[in-house]
Design an enzyme around this catalytic site. Sequence first.
Site, PDB file in Angstrom:
ATOM      1  N   LYS A  22       0.835  -1.224   0.000  1.00  0.00           N
ATOM      2  CA  LYS A  22       0.000   0.000   0.000  1.00  0.00           C
ATOM      3  C   LYS A  22       0.864   1.266   0.000  1.00  0.00           C
ATOM      4  CE  LYS A  22      -2.548   2.667   3.472  1.00  0.00           C
ATOM      5  NZ  LYS A  22      -1.462   3.316   4.223  1.00  0.00           N
ATOM      6  N   ASN A  23       1.805   1.346   0.928  1.00  0.00           N
ATOM      7  CA  ASN A  23       2.515   2.615   1.084  1.00  0.00           C
ATOM      8  C   ASN A  23       3.525   2.879  -0.026  1.00  0.00           C
ATOM      9  OD1 ASN A  23       0.956   3.289   3.235  1.00  0.00           O
ATOM     10  ND2 ASN A  23       2.436   2.657   4.804  1.00  0.00           N
ATOM     11  N   CYS A 117      -5.587   8.009   8.669  1.00  0.00           N
ATOM     12  CA  CYS A 117      -5.875   7.462   9.992  1.00  0.00           C
ATOM     13  C   CYS A 117      -5.636   8.529  11.061  1.00  0.00           C
ATOM     14  CB  CYS A 117      -4.981   6.256  10.262  1.00  0.00           C
ATOM     15  SG  CYS A 117      -5.497   4.807   9.348  1.00  0.00           S
ATOM     16  N   ARG A 122      -0.804  15.406  12.468  1.00  0.00           N
ATOM     17  CA  ARG A 122       0.122  14.973  11.419  1.00  0.00           C
ATOM     18  C   ARG A 122       0.462  16.162  10.512  1.00  0.00           C
ATOM     19  NH1 ARG A 122      -2.133   9.231   9.156  1.00  0.00           N
ATOM     20  NH2 ARG A 122      -0.045   9.072   8.292  1.00  0.00           N
ATOM     21  N   ASP A 305       3.665   0.633  11.973  1.00  0.00           N
ATOM     22  CA  ASP A 305       2.463   0.050  11.342  1.00  0.00           C
ATOM     23  C   ASP A 305       2.229  -1.400  11.764  1.00  0.00           C
ATOM     24  OD1 ASP A 305       2.201   2.463  10.107  1.00  0.00           O
ATOM     25  OD2 ASP A 305       2.877   1.798   8.137  1.00  0.00           O
ATOM     26  N   ARG A 397      -8.819  -0.026   3.642  1.00  0.00           N
ATOM     27  CA  ARG A 397      -7.901   0.967   3.083  1.00  0.00           C
ATOM     28  C   ARG A 397      -6.563   0.323   2.751  1.00  0.00           C
ATOM     29  NH1 ARG A 397      -6.548   5.526   6.695  1.00  0.00           N
ATOM     30  NH2 ARG A 397      -5.132   5.679   4.940  1.00  0.00           N
TER      31      ARG A 397
END
Length: 428
Positions: A22-23, A117, A122, A305, A397
Amino acid sequence: MEKFIIRGGKPLKGTVNISGAKNAAVALVAATILCDEPCVLENVPEISDITKCMKILRQMGADVRLTDKNTIYFDTKNIEKPVVPRELAETMRASCYFLGTLLGRFHEAYVPMPGGCNLGDRPIDQHLKAFKALGASDDIINGANYVKADSLIGNQIYFDFVTVGATMNAIFAAVKAKGMTVIENAAKEPHIVDLANFLNSMGADIRGAGTDVIKIRGVDYLKGVTYATIPDQIEAGTYMVAAAATKGDVVINNVIPKHLESISAKLRKCGVHVEENDESVHVWVDAPLQKTSLKTMPHPGFPTDMQPQFSTLLTMADGTSIVTDDIFDNRFRYVAELRKMGADISVDGKVAVIQGVGQLKGAPVSATDLRAGAAMIIAGLAADGITEIDNIHYIERGYESIDTKLKGLGADITRVVKPDNTDIKLSV
Ligand code: EPU
C-alpha cells in the site's frame, strides 16, 4: 454497514499470497503524474486508498484504467489543472503526494489538507521545508495547501527528523528540478527505494535511496515503463503475527524476507519459529508465547504500522511486555477495544505495559484505524468465542481481500451487512 464476524480459536494453516505494498503503491500512482508517456503499474493492491488515488487522477483528467487484476494503465498527459478535489484529498494521507508530483510537473499545486488514519496531529512542515529549499512558496488558501514555484532548482534538504512522506515529496519535487538535490536524514523505508526504482526506470537519476542521504540530479523527461510494486511488508507482518497468535502454521508467499527482519526477530523472541526462504517466510508455533519488549523506529527498526498487531499478540504471551511507540502522537487508541476482549494493558503516553492474559475472549469491537482494525482481526481469530468488528472500511484501506485470504487459511470469518442494533449471540 459492513462488519466482520469471527469465530475464534482456529489455528491458521496453509499458504497466503501477499499483495503489493500500500505505502509504495500510493506513491507510485501519484508519481505517474511526472511521467511524460503512458505507464503501467503491476502488483497494485486492490484497496480503497488506491481506488481513491485513481479517482483523484481521473477527476484531474487522466486516463486511468484497470487492464488486468492488480495492473493499472496511466496516461496523465491530459491533466491541465494541478488541483486535487477536496472530498478525496481529505480522506487519506497519501493525497499529500499530489503536492510534490503536481509541483514537480506544473510548478504549482493546490491540495486540500490530507486526511488518513487518526494517529494524532500529522503536520506537513517538513514537506513544505523541502519545497521551499527547491524554490517554492507555500500558502493556505480556503483551507487547502497551495505551493508554487517559478522554477525548481536543486538544493540541499535536511529533515529535522525522519519522515517518510516528506522524503517522498522531496523526491517528487526534485526529480525534474534543475541541478542536484541532496536529501539528508532521509527515510529508508522499502517504499522509498521502490519509488526511486520506479522513477529511475523512467530515466530519473536518483542515488542512495535506502540510505539516509539521497542524491537526485534533475532530468527533463521521464519515459513510459511497466513496473511492479514491491510486496507489502506490513500485510506480510500482519499474517505472520496472525499465524503466531492462533498457534498456527503458515507459509507467507511473495515477500522480501529482508524487509521483514525486525518483525521476524521480535517473533523469535516470543518463541515463534520463523524460517526465511527466497520469497516466503514460514511461521509456526509449538510452545507457549513469551513476553518481549519493543520500541518502534523508522526502517530498519520495528515499524509503527505493526505495533497494534504485535501488541495484540503480546496480550496472549506469558509475562509483562513493554511497548513504546512515539512515531505518532497516539497509536494506542485500539487498546480500549482490546480491553473489551479481556486484555490487560495500561498506557501512559507513548508507552504501553501489557500483562499477558493467555486467552482473549470474543466481544463486539471497533476498528479505530487501519492497523488497529488488523489488530482486532488478530485478536478475534485467537479469541475464545465470537468477535464482531465494525468500521471495517478502515481495514479495507490497506488489506486486499483480507477475509478471503484468512478463509483460505481456515479462519471462520464472515462479512455481514448489519444494522447497528443487531444482537449477536455471544458465547460467555
Ligand atoms: N511529521 C511532522 N511533520 C512533517 C512530516 C511528519 O511532524 O512534515 C511527523 C508525523 O506527524 C509523525 C512522524 O513525523 O509523527 C513520522 O511521519 P512520517 O512522515 O514518517 O509518516 P507519514 O508519511 O505520514 C507514512 C505511512 C504511515 C506510516 C508512517 C511511518 C503512507 C501513506 N503512510 O506516513 O502508514 O505509519 O509513514 O512509517 O505511506 C499505515 O499504513 O497504517 C500508516 C499510517
